[in-house]
Motif scaffolding. Structure first.
Motif, PDB file in Angstrom:
ATOM      1  N   THR A 105       0.821  -1.218   0.000  1.00 44.40           N
ATOM      2  CA  THR A 105       0.000   0.000   0.000  1.00 44.40           C
ATOM      3  C   THR A 105       0.854   1.267   0.000  1.00 44.40           C
ATOM      4  OG1 THR A 105      -0.231  -0.269   2.414  1.00 44.40           O
ATOM      5  CG2 THR A 105      -2.026  -1.096   1.028  1.00 44.40           C
ATOM      6  N   ARG A 166     -11.263  -2.637   5.732  1.00 43.48           N
ATOM      7  CA  ARG A 166     -12.709  -2.791   5.626  1.00 43.48           C
ATOM      8  C   ARG A 166     -13.021  -4.176   5.078  1.00 43.48           C
ATOM      9  NH1 ARG A 166     -15.739   1.798   6.477  1.00 43.48           N
ATOM     10  NH2 ARG A 166     -14.572   3.763   6.565  1.00 43.48           N
ATOM     11  N   TYR A 168     -14.735  -6.626   2.582  1.00 44.64           N
ATOM     12  CA  TYR A 168     -15.190  -6.545   1.194  1.00 44.64           C
ATOM     13  C   TYR A 168     -15.627  -7.907   0.651  1.00 44.64           C
ATOM     14  CZ  TYR A 168     -12.779  -2.004   1.124  1.00 44.64           C
ATOM     15  OH  TYR A 168     -12.364  -0.724   1.379  1.00 44.64           O
ATOM     16  N   SER A 243      -8.110  -0.467   2.945  1.00 47.52           N
ATOM     17  CA  SER A 243      -9.047   0.283   2.092  1.00 47.52           C
ATOM     18  C   SER A 243      -8.331   0.968   0.933  1.00 47.52           C
ATOM     19  CB  SER A 243      -9.817   1.303   2.931  1.00 47.52           C
ATOM     20  OG  SER A 243      -8.933   2.177   3.620  1.00 47.52           O
ATOM     21  N   THR A 244      -7.104   1.427   1.144  1.00 47.18           N
ATOM     22  CA  THR A 244      -6.377   2.071   0.042  1.00 47.18           C
ATOM     23  C   THR A 244      -6.041   1.069  -1.058  1.00 47.18           C
ATOM     24  OG1 THR A 244      -4.313   1.747   1.280  1.00 47.18           O
ATOM     25  CG2 THR A 244      -5.393   3.890   1.468  1.00 47.18           C
ATOM     26  N   GLN A 247      -9.516   0.263  -2.889  1.00 52.94           N
ATOM     27  CA  GLN A 247     -10.319   1.356  -3.445  1.00 52.94           C
ATOM     28  C   GLN A 247     -10.455   1.317  -4.971  1.00 52.94           C
ATOM     29  OE1 GLN A 247     -12.050   3.425  -1.330  1.00 52.94           O
ATOM     30  NE2 GLN A 247     -13.128   3.812  -3.268  1.00 52.94           N
ATOM     31  N   VAL A 250     -12.977  -1.252  -5.768  1.00 54.96           N
ATOM     32  CA  VAL A 250     -14.306  -0.782  -5.363  1.00 54.96           C
ATOM     33  C   VAL A 250     -14.839   0.218  -6.382  1.00 54.96           C
ATOM     34  CG1 VAL A 250     -15.587   0.483  -3.582  1.00 54.96           C
ATOM     35  CG2 VAL A 250     -13.841  -1.179  -2.907  1.00 54.96           C
ATOM     36  N   ASP A 251     -13.990   1.136  -6.816  1.00 59.40           N
ATOM     37  CA  ASP A 251     -14.411   2.150  -7.788  1.00 59.40           C
ATOM     38  C   ASP A 251     -14.844   1.527  -9.110  1.00 59.40           C
ATOM     39  OD1 ASP A 251     -13.845   4.095  -5.929  1.00 59.40           O
ATOM     40  OD2 ASP A 251     -11.874   4.589  -6.763  1.00 59.40           O
ATOM     41  N   ASP A 257     -18.338  -2.789   0.046  1.00 61.11           N
ATOM     42  CA  ASP A 257     -18.064  -2.811   1.475  1.00 61.11           C
ATOM     43  C   ASP A 257     -19.257  -3.441   2.189  1.00 61.11           C
ATOM     44  OD1 ASP A 257     -17.405  -2.346   4.115  1.00 61.11           O
ATOM     45  OD2 ASP A 257     -16.805  -0.263   3.791  1.00 61.11           O
ATOM     46  N   ARG A 263     -15.156  -0.063  10.442  1.00 66.71           N
ATOM     47  CA  ARG A 263     -13.805  -0.206   9.917  1.00 66.71           C
ATOM     48  C   ARG A 263     -12.865  -0.681  11.017  1.00 66.71           C
ATOM     49  NH1 ARG A 263     -11.090   5.820   9.298  1.00 66.71           N
ATOM     50  NH2 ARG A 263     -11.623   6.597  11.368  1.00 66.71           N
TER      51      ARG A 263
END
Length: 336
Positions: A105, A166, A168, A243-244, A247, A250-251, A257, A263
């Motif tokens: 990350t 988070r 997922y 989460s980073t 992301q 997710v986008d 989530d 969290r």
């Protein structure tokens, strides 16, 4: 004055974990290695090396190895400054220990600056916290990332901030496995994706979610942050991911989530020598600067599960026990 040849031979023996391999690396005989180590031990009136397989340092040897490592760094830095042309001298060898989730990350920003500087020849060791702590105490690395706030004698633990995790799953997996949300029956019937058998972060998350421990659920073990993310993204199960890291997926709509209001925060600390050579101090300053920019501030008041303590897996955090403060912890993550 300590004999430099003896010191270097001692360091190579510890690094190679063998008298024979050290002799080969130094292009001298096995007998010469033994004589140098014996002479060094006699000059200091203490045993420095445990003659086991593999060879390891005694507590006194650990102190001396840190000194030799610092001496190498200072010498390398001085030679670089004295070189008639910039970057004429060889980079200074440095070793650090970093947990896998950090490597996947925020830590590449640190690596980019260190590697492109061409001032250091960097070795990054990704391993469990217990082992990396031993590497640090022996002087084999100049610092390591840990979830423990307590520094050992002779070291400092600097708060870096917190990593946010988070829970997922893919949209289809979420609908089929959790039609009524994350419930105890659905958790018991659904495979989770974990880092390895030492990874207790998911257990901590479930205990926080339901108020009691749950451990008898199906588990996939994928000991790589990338593999764990892909395992969840392919619909093999659900799991906790930084989460980073998640992301972008997710986008793209591939992940959702499962618990948007829940969290998991993991405090991270950089453990390093209390007395650092200038180059090692610069590395510490860089890591702290990047971490405080990339990691999550814990000043935000929001109900979260905070994980701190000792991390038993290379992924990083693992036990939901209170962080133990130390007078050598330079900052408190809760006030970062």
């Amino acid at each position: 004055m300590l004999d430099r040849d003896q010191l270097e031979t001692f360091a190579v023996v510890i690094e190679q974990q063998s008298f024979e391999k050290a002799a080969s690396a130094l292009s001298i005989t096995r007998g010469a290695v033994s004589q140098r180590i014996k002479a060094l031990e006699e000059s200091l009136s203490t045993v420095l090396v445990l003659r086991d397989r593999p060879v390891s340092p005694t507590p006194a040897g650990e102190v001396l190895l840190r000194y030799v490592k610092a001496l190498r760094i200072m010498e390398g830095s001085a030679l670089q400054e004295l070189a008639p042309q910039p970057k004429l001298h060889a980079p200074v060898p440095l070793s650090i220990a970093v947990n896998a989730d950090s490597l996947a990350t925020w830590f590449p920003e640190v690596l980019k600056e260190l590697l492109l500087s061409q001032l250091v020849a960097l070795e990054v060791i990704a391993d469990d916290q217990d082992h990396t702590s031993q590497l640090l105490s022996r002087g084999e690395v100049i610092g390591c990332i840990s979830t423990s706030a307590k520094a050992a004698d002779g070291f400092v633990a600097e708060c870096l901030g917190a990593m946010e995790y988070r829970c997922y799953a893919t949209p289809d997996f979420a609908v089929s496995a959790f039609p009524d949300g994350l419930t105890v029956p659905s958790v018991l019937a659904t495979p989770a994706v974990l880092f390895n058998r030492k990874d207790s972060l998911h257990d901590d998350f479930l205990k926080s979610r339901f108020g009691f421990p749950i451990d008898r659920y199906a588990k996939h073990f994928l000991p790589s942050p990338v593999a764990l993310l892909e395992g969840v993204a392919m619909g093999a199960g659900y799991g906790l991911i930084p989460s980073t890291q998640a992301q972008p997926v997710v986008d793209s709509g591939r992940l959702v989530d499962l618990c948007p209001n829940h969290r998991v925060m993991v405090d991270l600390y950089w453990h390093h020598w209390e007395l650092e050579p200038p180059l090692a101090h610069d590395v510490t300053a860089l890591i702290v600067k990047v971490a405080q920019r990339e990691l999550v501030s814990r000043a935000v008041e929001e109900p979260v599960l905070v994980v701190a303590g000792s991390d038993d897996s290379a992924r990083g955090p693992r036990h939901a026990s209170p962080a133990v403060a130390s007078n050598k912890t330079k900052a408190d993550c809760n006030t970062h």
